[in-house]
Scaffold this motif. Structure first.
Motif, PDB file in Angstrom:
ATOM      1  N   LYS A 149       0.813  -1.219   0.000  1.00 13.63           N
ATOM      2  CA  LYS A 149       0.000   0.000   0.000  1.00 13.63           C
ATOM      3  C   LYS A 149       0.845   1.266   0.000  1.00 13.63           C
ATOM      4  O   LYS A 149       0.507   2.252  -0.678  1.00 13.63           O
ATOM      5  CB  LYS A 149      -0.922  -0.009   1.223  1.00 13.63           C
ATOM      6  N   GLU A 150       1.951   1.248   0.732  1.00 14.92           N
ATOM      7  CA  GLU A 150       2.749   2.465   0.908  1.00 14.92           C
ATOM      8  C   GLU A 150       3.866   2.618  -0.124  1.00 14.92           C
ATOM      9  O   GLU A 150       4.270   3.743  -0.432  1.00 14.92           O
ATOM     10  CB  GLU A 150       3.359   2.485   2.319  1.00 14.92           C
ATOM     11  N   LEU A 180       2.302  -0.022  -4.602  1.00 17.44           N
ATOM     12  CA  LEU A 180       1.182   0.521  -5.369  1.00 17.44           C
ATOM     13  C   LEU A 180       1.428   1.961  -5.813  1.00 17.44           C
ATOM     14  O   LEU A 180       1.249   2.271  -7.006  1.00 17.44           O
ATOM     15  CB  LEU A 180      -0.118   0.403  -4.576  1.00 17.44           C
ATOM     16  N   PRO A 181       1.842   2.872  -4.918  1.00 17.40           N
ATOM     17  CA  PRO A 181       2.123   4.243  -5.386  1.00 17.40           C
ATOM     18  C   PRO A 181       3.198   4.284  -6.461  1.00 17.40           C
ATOM     19  O   PRO A 181       3.101   5.071  -7.409  1.00 17.40           O
ATOM     20  CB  PRO A 181       2.583   4.967  -4.109  1.00 17.40           C
ATOM     21  N   GLY A 182       4.226   3.437  -6.324  1.00 12.94           N
ATOM     22  CA  GLY A 182       5.292   3.419  -7.320  1.00 12.94           C
ATOM     23  C   GLY A 182       4.831   2.915  -8.678  1.00 12.94           C
ATOM     24  O   GLY A 182       5.362   3.327  -9.716  1.00 12.94           O
ATOM     25  N   LEU A 200       1.595   3.167  -9.816  1.00 17.72           N
ATOM     26  CA  LEU A 200       0.413   3.872 -10.312  1.00 17.72           C
ATOM     27  C   LEU A 200       0.633   4.670 -11.600  1.00 17.72           C
ATOM     28  O   LEU A 200      -0.237   4.660 -12.483  1.00 17.72           O
ATOM     29  CB  LEU A 200      -0.157   4.786  -9.220  1.00 17.72           C
ATOM     30  N   GLU A 245      -5.846  10.736 -13.096  1.00 22.12           N
ATOM     31  CA  GLU A 245      -4.392  10.610 -12.974  1.00 22.12           C
ATOM     32  C   GLU A 245      -3.813  11.785 -12.203  1.00 22.12           C
ATOM     33  O   GLU A 245      -2.984  11.616 -11.304  1.00 22.12           O
ATOM     34  CB  GLU A 245      -3.804  10.545 -14.383  1.00 22.12           C
ATOM     35  N   VAL A 253      -5.037  11.520  -8.409  1.00 21.94           N
ATOM     36  CA  VAL A 253      -4.437  10.429  -7.632  1.00 21.94           C
ATOM     37  C   VAL A 253      -2.926  10.617  -7.491  1.00 21.94           C
ATOM     38  O   VAL A 253      -2.348  10.293  -6.442  1.00 21.94           O
ATOM     39  CB  VAL A 253      -4.755   9.069  -8.297  1.00 21.94           C
ATOM     40  N   LEU A 254      -2.287  11.166  -8.526  1.00 18.42           N
ATOM     41  CA  LEU A 254      -0.822  11.281  -8.532  1.00 18.42           C
ATOM     42  C   LEU A 254      -0.355  12.716  -8.289  1.00 18.42           C
ATOM     43  O   LEU A 254       0.732  13.090  -8.726  1.00 18.42           O
ATOM     44  CB  LEU A 254      -0.270  10.779  -9.866  1.00 18.42           C
ATOM     45  N   TRP A 278       0.832  13.897  -5.749  1.00 16.04           N
ATOM     46  CA  TRP A 278       2.047  13.867  -4.943  1.00 16.04           C
ATOM     47  C   TRP A 278       3.295  13.663  -5.808  1.00 16.04           C
ATOM     48  O   TRP A 278       4.419  13.938  -5.387  1.00 16.04           O
ATOM     49  CB  TRP A 278       1.976  12.708  -3.941  1.00 16.04           C
ATOM     50  N   HIS A 279       3.109  13.163  -7.035  1.00 18.14           N
ATOM     51  CA  HIS A 279       4.232  12.840  -7.906  1.00 18.14           C
ATOM     52  C   HIS A 279       4.755  14.108  -8.579  1.00 18.14           C
ATOM     53  O   HIS A 279       3.979  14.949  -9.042  1.00 18.14           O
ATOM     54  CB  HIS A 279       3.768  11.842  -8.979  1.00 18.14           C
TER      55      HIS A 279
END
Length: 255
Positions: A167-168, A171-173, A175, A243, A246-247, A249-250
């Motif tokens: 989850k941490e 998955l974020p990596g 996405l 996109e 959700v992203l 933070w990227h």
């Protein structure tokens, strides 16, 4: 402010010029209006179809088929991508078979699918599901396989494992790559739906196009083509919106 307005206008310059050129060609009858009706003729035909309720009905049927196929195929592709991305042995066991199935053209499956499902909704949804599954699978797998091992090691140093590590970190990596697969799958979804709706049916935008072909109604055929293009554009805009949300933070999506 002016730059923002300009950036919003630029993508529509080519479509606008295309319509203007189309109008000029049709008005001067450089091409027979039976082959290429004028834009105003297309608008009038679309208006009559909307007022009669026929166009809305067929659009609802096609969109429902597309969304159900996307949920089934996209969900299955994501699950397989995650499973093969985190399990080396499952990847070795299943990936070769998945890749072999992926390379079978959808059209080659049509006769067999008709035998399996008949000509009901199941056949059309199955075709769409197969079409969207593989882009989501490949990109989900790619995203998980290309996560920096340093991030995984750092997560383990902080005591993350199992579901929390997934989850941490995982998955974020993955996405960004998952969303690439989703956007690609949305394009495949409409292409596959066109094929699916050529199977004997009495509903859907594809049925509308096939009926128009029998009666040489080129204006109706062009309307269905425009509809598929608008469906694809709208689906891509929704995917890009999700996109960005959700992203956010990227760094690549936070500009």
């Amino acid at each position: 402010m002016k730059n923002k307005v300009l950036l919003q206008i630029i993508p529509w310059i080519i479509p606008f010029l295309f319509i203007v050129g189309w109008h000029i060609v049709s008005t001067n009858e450089w091409i027979s209006t039976k082959l290429l009706p004028a834009p105003l003729t297309i608008l009038k035909s679309a208006y009559h179809l909307v007022v009669s309720g026929e166009l809305i009905y067929h659009m609802q049927v096609s969109v429902t088929r597309a969304l159900v196929g996307l949920l089934i195929g996209g969900g299955l592709g994501f699950i397989l991508g995650v499973a093969n991305g985190v399990s080396k042995y499952l990847y070795l066991f299943t990936d070769t078979s998945i890749q072999m199935i992926r390379n079978i053209p959808n059209l080659a499956l049509v006769p067999l699918i008709i035998i399996w499902f008949g000509i009901d909704e199941g056949a059309k949804i199955f075709l769409v599901s197969i079409g969207v599954m593989f882009p989501v699978y490949i990109n989900t797998l790619h995203g998980l396989k290309n996560i920096d091992p340093g991030f995984i090691e750092m997560g383990r140093m902080y005591g993350l494992k199992g579901w929390n590590l997934f989850k941490e970190i995982l998955l974020p990596g993955a996405l960004p790559s998952v969303f690439v697969g989703l956007r690609y799958a949305l394009g495949i979804m409409w292409i596959t739906l066109i094929v699916a709706e050529t199977i004997a049916t009495t509903r859907g935008v594809g049925y509308l196009a096939m009926t128009a072909q029998q009666f040489m109604q080129s204006d109706i055929i062009i309307i269905t083509i425009i509809l598929y293009a608008l469906f694809g554009k709208l689906a891509d805009l929704l995917a890009r919106f999700g996109e960005r949300k959700v992203l956010r933070w990227h760094k690549s999506y936070n500009r």
